[in-house]
Design a protein around this motif. Sequence first.
Motif, PDB file in Angstrom:
ATOM      1  N   THR A  14       0.825  -1.194   0.000  1.00 22.22           N
ATOM      2  CA  THR A  14       0.000   0.000   0.000  1.00 22.22           C
ATOM      3  C   THR A  14       0.862   1.248   0.000  1.00 22.22           C
ATOM      4  O   THR A  14       1.889   1.287   0.667  1.00 22.22           O
ATOM      5  CB  THR A  14      -0.971   0.030   1.207  1.00 22.22           C
ATOM      6  N   ASP A  15       0.436   2.223  -0.779  1.00 21.02           N
ATOM      7  CA  ASP A  15       1.081   3.539  -0.707  1.00 21.02           C
ATOM      8  C   ASP A  15       0.088   4.559  -0.155  1.00 21.02           C
ATOM      9  O   ASP A  15       0.288   5.756  -0.266  1.00 21.02           O
ATOM     10  CB  ASP A  15       1.681   3.968  -2.043  1.00 21.02           C
ATOM     11  N   THR A  16      -0.982   4.042   0.480  1.00 22.54           N
ATOM     12  CA  THR A  16      -1.939   4.898   1.195  1.00 22.54           C
ATOM     13  C   THR A  16      -1.936   4.574   2.688  1.00 22.54           C
ATOM     14  O   THR A  16      -2.740   5.132   3.437  1.00 22.54           O
ATOM     15  CB  THR A  16      -3.374   4.725   0.647  1.00 22.54           C
ATOM     16  N   ALA A  17      -1.072   3.674   3.114  1.00 20.06           N
ATOM     17  CA  ALA A  17      -0.937   3.270   4.517  1.00 20.06           C
ATOM     18  C   ALA A  17      -2.262   2.832   5.120  1.00 20.06           C
ATOM     19  O   ALA A  17      -2.513   3.028   6.305  1.00 20.06           O
ATOM     20  CB  ALA A  17      -0.311   4.398   5.336  1.00 20.06           C
ATOM     21  N   ASP A  55       3.302   3.331   4.774  1.00 24.72           N
ATOM     22  CA  ASP A  55       3.226   2.577   3.525  1.00 24.72           C
ATOM     23  C   ASP A  55       4.088   1.325   3.666  1.00 24.72           C
ATOM     24  O   ASP A  55       4.933   1.242   4.545  1.00 24.72           O
ATOM     25  CB  ASP A  55       3.748   3.410   2.357  1.00 24.72           C
TER      26      ASP A  55
END
Length: 154
Positions: free
Chosen positions: A9-12, A56
């Motif tokens: 994930t790069d939106t955490a 992330d």
Amino acid sequence: MRGTFQMVTDTATLCLYDLAALKHRLEDTSDWWSIPVDELAEVNAGHCLFLNLGADGVYEVEWSLEDVEEDSDPDHAAEREKVYHLQVPSGHYLGAADDVTGGELEPDETCEGVLFQLKPGNYACIVSREASRITIVMTPSIQGNNTLDELIRI
């Protein structure tokens, strides 16, 4: 029923929700849930659970469906982990919030999450985390909504 998957994930954020429960967000922007008041409203309505991870990265998610109703022993569950409630009108999706319904898109088999079928109804989701490993145990429940004052952070 149980399983494990890895997600990046790069939106955490990890999201657990039924596709039908967020159909009304299909025409919305793809990042509608980044507005805290919108995210909290959907979580409290029982339409989804956004689990904010704080960073992330790569996470291992272990999920299971248990037959025992959570409501039969709520004190035991509350002692160990956090319990959140979810409505499941049709099917289910679990994965990175990067793929949540919005922007005229829905998650499918090409996403890093997992698509699986559950019996329609309400579920209690018992969530725990140890480092980059997240465990979610779903059990049938009478309750289908939440009364949170703040976003979920695990």
